[in-house]
Design a protein around this motif. Structure first.
Motif, short mmCIF file in Angstrom:
data_model
loop_
_atom_site.label_atom_id
_atom_site.label_comp_id
_atom_site.label_asym_id
_atom_site.label_seq_id
_atom_site.Cartn_x
_atom_site.Cartn_y
_atom_site.Cartn_z
N SER A 57 0.85 -1.19 0.00
CA SER A 57 0.00 0.00 0.00
C SER A 57 0.89 1.23 0.00
N THR B 50 -1.89 0.61 -5.09
CA THR B 50 -1.83 -0.67 -4.41
C THR B 50 -1.21 -1.71 -5.33
N ASN C 162 -6.33 0.69 -7.04
CA ASN C 162 -6.79 0.71 -5.65
C ASN C 162 -8.12 0.01 -5.44
#
Length: 444
Positions: free
Chosen positions: A280, A295, A402
C-alpha cells in the motif's frame, strides 16, 4: 489535590479506602488524563509518592510519557517537574518523587519476568496505572505485574486498570476485569459527556454525528459497551466520503502547485505459497492527510490455479515489487503527482520472521529506508484505521489499482461471535496497518 480537576465519576481515585480500581469505558472519556492528573498531584505531596505507569509493550511507553507531559502542561505545573527519555522518567523537583514508565508484556505467554526486577526509590509506590490494559498479551502478564506492584504499595495507594472493552466477549479482558470487580475492585465507568467541557467542539460534533448516524458503533466506540458488531471491521470506511477522484486531486494541484506528497509510507504484507503479497503506497500531504495513491496486489493462490508456479519466493517478490514501483512512479507522474525521492520514503514491513526475510532482500537490492513493525495488536491496529477514516485523515485515490483495497475494506467482517474469521482477504488492510503504524508512532 483539591486544586486539580477530577471529573465526578473518578472520585474513588481520591478515596484512601479504595485499593484497586477498574476503569472500564469508551474513548474520549478522560481515563488517561485523570489518572495522570492524580499521579502528578501525588508526586507533589511526598518523596515517597512514586508512581508506576505501565503499558503492554515497551514501544508504547512514548505515548503515555508524552501524554503525561501534555497533562502536566495543561495543568500549568511543568515548572515543578523534569523529564528524561532514556529511560522514560519524570521527577518532581519539589519532592524528588518519580513517575516510572514500564512495559509489562513478556516475550511469550509464559514469560513473566518483564516487571520482576523493578524497584522504585524508597521501595514505595503511591499509584500504579496500567493504561490500555486490554492490549496486554494475556492475563498472566497482568497478574505478574500486580505481584510486583503489591510489594511497594503504600497503605493508601492504588492500582488502576484502565481499558476499553474489546469487541469479542471471549477476550480475556472482558472476563478477568469484571471478575476483579466481583471480587471487590471498584469499577469506574465514565462517558465522554462527563468531560464534555474539556473536549474540543470538533470532537463533540464527531461523537454526536456518530450517535445519530451509527448508534451501534457509538455504543461500542464511546460507550464502552460490547455490542453485536457483526458486519464490517473497518466500519467507518465509506466510499462516498473516502474515495478521492483523480480529477479532484488534480484540481487541488492546479490550485496549489505545492500540493504534493511530502513523504511516502509503503506498507508491505507478504505471502509465499497461498497468501497474497500486497503493498500500500500512502502519500503524506501538506494538509496532514494521508492519501493511498496506489496498491500492489499479487494473489499467489490464484496465480497457482492458473499457472504452473509453485510459490512466490522472496527473490520473485522483490523483482515484482521493483517492477510495480517503477510503474507506480510513471503512473503518478502522468497524473501530475510528484513522488518524493527515496530518502523521503519509508518501507514498513510486517515484523513476522517470514516477511523480515523479504525486507532484508528488498533492502539489499534497493537500499531503501526499511522498518519492521513488530508491535502489532489486531484490535488496536483495526481501531487506528477506523478512527482515521472516521476523522477523514485517510483517503484513497479512485484508480483501478486501488479497487482491490476498497473491496477488502468493504468485505472484511466480524462474525456473529464478534470474531474475525480466518481466511478473509485482508492483505491490503494489513499493509495499511503497517504504513499507518509507522506514520502514527514513529513519524509524527
Amino acid at each position: 489535590m483539591t486544586t486539580f480537576p477530577i471529573p465526578k465519576p473518578y472520585k474513588p481515585l481520591l478515596d484512601p479506602k479504595v485499593r484497586k480500581i477498574v476503569e472500564e469505558s469508551g474513548r474520549s472519556t478522560g481515563k488517561s488524563t485523570t489518572n495522570e492528573t492524580v499521579a502528578l498531584a501525588l508526586t507533589l505531596q511526598s518523596k515517597y509518592n512514586n508512581v508506576l505507569y505501565m503499558r503492554a509493550e515497551q514501544r508504547d511507553l512514548r505515548d503515555i510519557f508524552n501524554s503525561t507531559i501534555s497533562t502536566m502542561q495543561g495543568l500549568g505545573v511543568e515548572r515543578y517537574f523534569e523529564s528524561k527519555t532514556s529511560p522514560f522518567e519524570i521527577t518532581c523537583i519539589v519532592t524528588g518523587a518519580k513517575i516510572y514508565f514500564r512495559g509489562i508484556n513478556g516475550k511469550t505467554v509464559d514469560d513473566l519476568t518483564a516487571t520482576k526486577g523493578f524497584t522504585p526509590q524508597y521501595k514505595t509506590l503511591a499509584l500504579a496505572i496500567l493504561d490500555e490494559a486490554n492490549e496486554v498479551k494475556c492475563f498472566n502478564h497482568v497478574r505478574a505485574a500486580e505481584t510486583t506492584v503489591n510489594k511497594f504499595l503504600l497503605p493508601s495507594a492504588k492500582i488502576i486498570y484502565a481499558y476499553n472493552p474489546p469487541a469479542s466477549r471471549r477476550h480475556w479482558a472482558n472476563i478477568q476485569f469484571p471478575e476483579m470487580v466481583r471480587n471487590g475492585a471498584t469499577r469506574i465507568h465514565s462517558t465522554w459527556e462527563d468531560i464534555r467541557r474539556l473536549l474540543k467542539a470538533e470532537t463533540i460534533e464527531e461523537i454526536e454525528r456518530m450517535r445519530e448516524q451509527d448508534p451501534k458503533h457509538y455504543r461500542f466506540w464511546y460507550g464502552g459497551e460490547i455490542v453485536d458488531l457483526e458486519g464490517a471491521v473497518i466500519w467507518s470506511f465509506d466510499r462516498k466520503k473516502h474515495l478521492l477522484p483523480v480529477s479532484e486531486l488534480q484540481n487541488r494541484i492546479r490550485a496549489n502547485i505545492y500540493y504534493q506528497p511530502l513523504a511516502m509510507f509503503y506498507g508491505v504484507d507478504s505471502g509465499i505459497t497461498s497468501d497474497a503479497t500486497a503493498v500500500s503506497a500512502w502519500g503524506l500531504y501538506p494538509d496532514g492527510r494521508l492519501i493511498k495513491l496506489d496498491t500492489m496486489y499479487f494473489d499467489i493462490a490464484r496465480a497457482r490455479r492458473y499457472t504452473d508456479i509453485k510459490g512466490f519466493s522472496h527473490t520473485d517478490q522483490v523483482l515484482y515489487m521493483l517492477d510495480w514501483y517503477n510503474g507506480f512512479k510513471k503512473r503518478m507522474s502522468a497524473l501530475g503527482i510528484n513522488i518524493p525521492p527515496p530518502e523521503c520514503e519509508r518501507w514498513c514491513f510486517d515484523g513476522a520472521a517470514l516477511t523480515q526475510d523479504l525486507m532484508l532482500e528488498w533492502e539489499k537490492t534497493t537500499h531503501f529506508n526499511c522498518v519492521a513493525v513488530t508491535n502489532k495488536d489486531i484490535e488496536r491496529d483495526n481501531a487506528r484505521l477506523v478512527n482515521s477514516y472516521q476523522s477523514e485523515l485517510l483517503a484513497i485515490l479512485d484508480t483501478p489499482e486501488n479497487a482491490v483495497s476498497v473491496e477488502q475494506l468493504e468485505t472484511f467482517s466480524y462474525d456473529e461471535n464478534n470474531e474475525i474469521p480466518d481466511g478473509q482477504a485482508d492483505h491490503t488492510i494489513d499493509a495499511d496497518k503497517y504504513a499507518t503504524y509507522e506514520f502514527y508512532y514513529n513519524y509524527i
